[in-house]
Design a protein around this motif. Structure first.
Motif, short mmCIF file in Angstrom:
data_model
loop_
_atom_site.label_atom_id
_atom_site.label_comp_id
_atom_site.label_asym_id
_atom_site.label_seq_id
_atom_site.Cartn_x
_atom_site.Cartn_y
_atom_site.Cartn_z
N ILE A 1 0.76 -1.36 -0.03
CA ILE A 1 -0.09 -0.05 -0.11
C ILE A 1 0.82 1.16 0.06
CG2 ILE A 1 -1.76 1.33 1.25
CD1 ILE A 1 -2.66 -1.46 2.42
N GLN A 2 1.90 1.13 0.93
CA GLN A 2 2.83 2.49 0.72
C GLN A 2 3.37 2.70 -0.50
OE1 GLN A 2 4.94 2.96 5.22
NE2 GLN A 2 6.06 1.89 3.80
N ARG A 3 3.83 1.55 -1.38
CA ARG A 3 4.36 1.80 -2.70
C ARG A 3 3.39 2.61 -3.61
NH1 ARG A 3 6.68 -3.35 -1.78
NH2 ARG A 3 5.07 -4.41 -2.86
N GLN A 4 2.30 2.09 -3.36
CA GLN A 4 1.13 2.85 -4.15
C GLN A 4 1.06 4.23 -3.84
OE1 GLN A 4 -2.60 0.26 -3.78
NE2 GLN A 4 -1.46 -1.61 -4.22
N LEU A 5 0.91 4.27 -2.44
CA LEU A 5 0.76 5.57 -2.04
C LEU A 5 1.92 6.49 -2.62
CD1 LEU A 5 -0.60 7.72 0.07
CD2 LEU A 5 0.86 6.62 1.96
N PHE A 6 2.99 5.99 -2.23
CA PHE A 6 4.35 6.86 -2.81
C PHE A 6 4.36 7.23 -4.31
CE2 PHE A 6 7.12 4.75 0.80
CZ PHE A 6 6.39 5.40 1.64
N SER A 7 3.62 6.43 -4.96
CA SER A 7 3.50 6.70 -6.34
C SER A 7 2.76 7.81 -6.62
CB SER A 7 3.08 5.33 -7.05
OG SER A 7 2.93 5.65 -8.44
N LYS A 8 1.53 7.68 -6.07
CA LYS A 8 0.62 8.68 -6.34
C LYS A 8 1.00 10.14 -5.83
CE LYS A 8 -3.68 5.97 -6.12
NZ LYS A 8 -5.05 5.70 -5.31
N LEU A 9 1.87 10.16 -4.61
CA LEU A 9 2.54 11.35 -4.24
C LEU A 9 3.69 11.82 -4.83
CD1 LEU A 9 1.64 10.89 -0.45
CD2 LEU A 9 0.29 12.26 -1.72
N ARG A 10 4.30 10.86 -5.49
CA ARG A 10 5.31 11.32 -6.44
C ARG A 10 6.50 11.40 -5.35
NH1 ARG A 10 3.21 15.42 -11.04
NH2 ARG A 10 1.76 13.91 -11.79
N ALA B 1 6.68 11.67 2.11
CA ALA B 1 5.28 11.42 2.01
C ALA B 1 4.39 12.41 3.25
CB ALA B 1 4.99 10.16 2.00
N LEU B 2 5.13 12.08 4.30
CA LEU B 2 4.78 12.99 5.35
C LEU B 2 4.74 14.32 5.40
CD1 LEU B 2 3.09 13.11 8.17
CD2 LEU B 2 5.26 12.79 9.21
N GLU B 3 5.92 15.13 4.78
CA GLU B 3 6.07 16.25 4.55
C GLU B 3 5.16 16.85 3.35
OE1 GLU B 3 9.45 19.52 3.09
OE2 GLU B 3 10.00 17.28 3.10
N LEU B 4 4.98 16.20 2.42
CA LEU B 4 4.08 16.55 1.41
C LEU B 4 2.55 16.57 1.97
CD1 LEU B 4 3.59 17.33 -1.61
CD2 LEU B 4 3.60 15.18 -2.36
N ALA B 5 2.28 15.54 2.45
CA ALA B 5 0.83 15.35 2.77
C ALA B 5 0.47 16.46 3.94
CB ALA B 5 0.76 14.09 3.61
N ARG B 6 1.54 17.09 4.71
CA ARG B 6 0.92 18.09 5.49
C ARG B 6 0.94 19.23 4.89
NH1 ARG B 6 5.39 16.13 10.42
NH2 ARG B 6 3.83 14.83 11.66
N ARG B 7 1.80 19.55 3.64
CA ARG B 7 1.66 20.65 2.96
C ARG B 7 0.50 20.84 2.33
NH1 ARG B 7 6.54 20.43 -0.90
NH2 ARG B 7 5.66 22.07 -2.09
N LEU B 8 -0.04 19.67 1.89
CA LEU B 8 -1.57 19.71 1.04
C LEU B 8 -2.68 19.33 1.99
CD1 LEU B 8 -0.19 17.11 -1.89
CD2 LEU B 8 -0.71 19.60 -1.83
N GLY B 9 -2.39 19.24 3.30
CA GLY B 9 -3.43 19.36 4.16
C GLY B 9 -4.28 17.91 4.21
N LEU B 10 -3.51 16.94 3.93
CA LEU B 10 -3.78 15.51 4.19
C LEU B 10 -3.80 14.86 5.49
CD1 LEU B 10 -2.56 14.12 0.84
CD2 LEU B 10 -4.88 14.96 1.25
N VAL B 11 -2.69 15.46 6.27
CA VAL B 11 -2.58 15.11 7.62
C VAL B 11 -2.43 16.39 8.53
CG1 VAL B 11 -1.72 12.62 7.20
CG2 VAL B 11 0.02 14.82 7.42
N SER B 12 -2.67 16.24 9.82
CA SER B 12 -2.60 17.39 10.46
C SER B 12 -1.29 17.60 10.97
CB SER B 12 -3.56 17.62 11.84
OG SER B 12 -4.69 16.99 11.72
N PRO B 13 -0.74 18.83 11.27
CA PRO B 13 0.56 19.15 11.75
C PRO B 13 0.94 18.62 12.95
CG PRO B 13 -0.38 21.10 11.04
CD PRO B 13 -1.50 20.11 10.91
N PRO B 14 2.18 18.28 13.51
CA PRO B 14 2.37 17.91 14.93
C PRO B 14 1.73 18.77 15.96
CG PRO B 14 4.38 18.00 13.48
CD PRO B 14 3.35 18.58 12.68
#
Length: 395
Positions: free
Chosen positions: A363-372, A379-392
């Motif tokens: 699943i991670q490989r698929q996720l990394f591919s979609k996030l490039r 992945a975590l840094e980009l997800a936070r920039r895009l608002g997909l996860v909350s900041p610490p």
């Protein structure tokens, strides 16, 4: 300096600024009783102090400093503008080295801690020189050495001085050794006494640093910025924070100040580094070229609230140059992404979701591919920039 020496010369006029009216009167009476000193007035507010100094032209000013905030720094700068020859003894309540450095750069010739009572203040008053002998005209001390000397005399340890100036403790120790050799002293106490005897002070246009100016090791670029600020009358306290090839500690010190940040770094020629500085909070980025023409307009514009940079960093931040937020993440991919955001390992993610480690990795490989991206931190840094996860720290 002995009491007898003070009695042999004309009394020096002293003004007092103390925030508490009761303590103000007590402090004024105490200063009045010192040999060779006469109190020209005692006030509680900054505007009253400036008015008093304009009317009485004192030799010395004892100023209680509640903090190193904008108001107090502005007061010190204004005090030297209305009374350029006054020797300012700042009574402070903080052991924080960055704040002490800001107070010193803004115009406090001597800093005395209130926690040690009256003896250090008495020594500072009696040792304050009325003239600057030829030896004090730099005394062979560089601007950086004068700053370190001020912090040493204020009681700051080597580690704190190194952190606030963005240099190593070893470098501070070497500076300290050279300072003591030039002053012909062997301890902090002797250095403080020599500072008072010679009237050594960091003054407008005499040092390579300015209030709000931070950088790594001193160099030609740092000196050029200081020269430009001095020529424009901003050497004491420019209205912005200027970072010159900053280290991480310089960034941290700048971020504690409520002022626009201008970053000057030759590394900005590429564009991406400047974009990173803008994302961190800089209001302007300069490469160091043509500073004589560009720095002053940049200060004026950033102080007015404008963003100043070349087109490269801005283009790097435009939406077309940023990855779009993925719209086709599966529920399981979002579960894995949320687990990464909580700091879980692959094994912990598998246990939490009730699936195998190999399934999580797939699943991670698929996720990394979609996030490039190529790894979990990216992945975590980009997800936070895009608002997909909350900041610490967010819930």
């Amino acid at each position: 300096m002995s009491d007898t020496t003070n009695q042999d010369r004309a009394p020096r006029k002293v003004v007092v600024r103390c925030l508490d009216p009761l303590l103000r009167d007590a402090l004024a009476s105490w200063v009045q009783a010192l040999p060779g000193h006469v109190v020209a007035g005692a006030v509680t507010s900054g505007p009253e102090l400036l008015r008093l100094c304009t009317l009485r032209s004192p030799d010395l000013a004892v100023v209680e400093l509640s903090s190193a905030g904008t108001e107090e720094l502005g007061l010190l700068a204004s005090l030297h503008r209305c009374c350029p020859r006054v020797h300012v003894i700042g009574v402070h309540h903080t052991p924080d080295a960055p704040q002490l450095l800001r107070l010193h750069r803004a115009g406090a010739d001597r800093l005395v801690s209130s926690q040690y009572g009256l003896p250090p203040l008495r020594a500072a008053l009696l040792e304050a020189g009325t003239e600057l002998p030829s030896r004090s005209a730099g005394g062979g001390l560089s601007g950086r050495e004068l700053e370190i000397l001020a912090l040493i005399c204020a009681g700051c340890p080597v580690v704190e001085i190194a952190d606030v100036l963005g240099i190593s403790p070893h470098t501070v120790t070497n500076h300290k050794r050279r300072i003591f050799a030039k002053l012909e002293v062997h301890s902090r106490t002797e250095a403080a006494a020599e500072v008072g005897r010679l009237g050594l002070a960091w003054r407008r246009g005499t040092g390579p640093a300015a209030e709000g100016l931070f950088g790594g090791p001193p160099g030609a670029l740092h000196d050029e910025v200081s020269r430009i600020l001095s020529a424009q009358g901003m050497a004491t306290r420019p209205p912005v924070t200027i970072l010159v090839e900053p280290t991480e500690s310089c960034w941290q010190a700048a971020e504690r100040q409520a002022a626009p940040i201008i970053v000057i770094d030759p590394a900005f020629h590429g564009g991406q580094a400047a974009a990173g500085a803008l994302l961190r909070g800089a209001s302007a980025t300069l490469t160091g070229e043509h500073l004589a023409e560009r720095l002053l307009p940049t200060i004026v514009l950033t102080a007015a609230g404008y963003l100043v940079t070349t087109d490269g960093p801005v283009r790097a931040l435009l939406p077309e140059n940023q990855p779009a937020a993925p719209t086709m993440l599966t529920p399981r991919e979002r579960d894995v992404l949320d687990s990464i955001g909580r700091g879980h390992s692959v094994r912990q993610t598998a246990q939490e979701l009730g699936i195998t480690i190999k399934t999580v990795q797939s699943i991670q490989r698929q996720l990394f591919s979609k996030l490039r991206v190529h790894n979990r931190p990216a992945a975590l840094e980009l997800a936070r920039r895009l608002g997909l996860v909350s900041p610490p720290g967010d819930t």
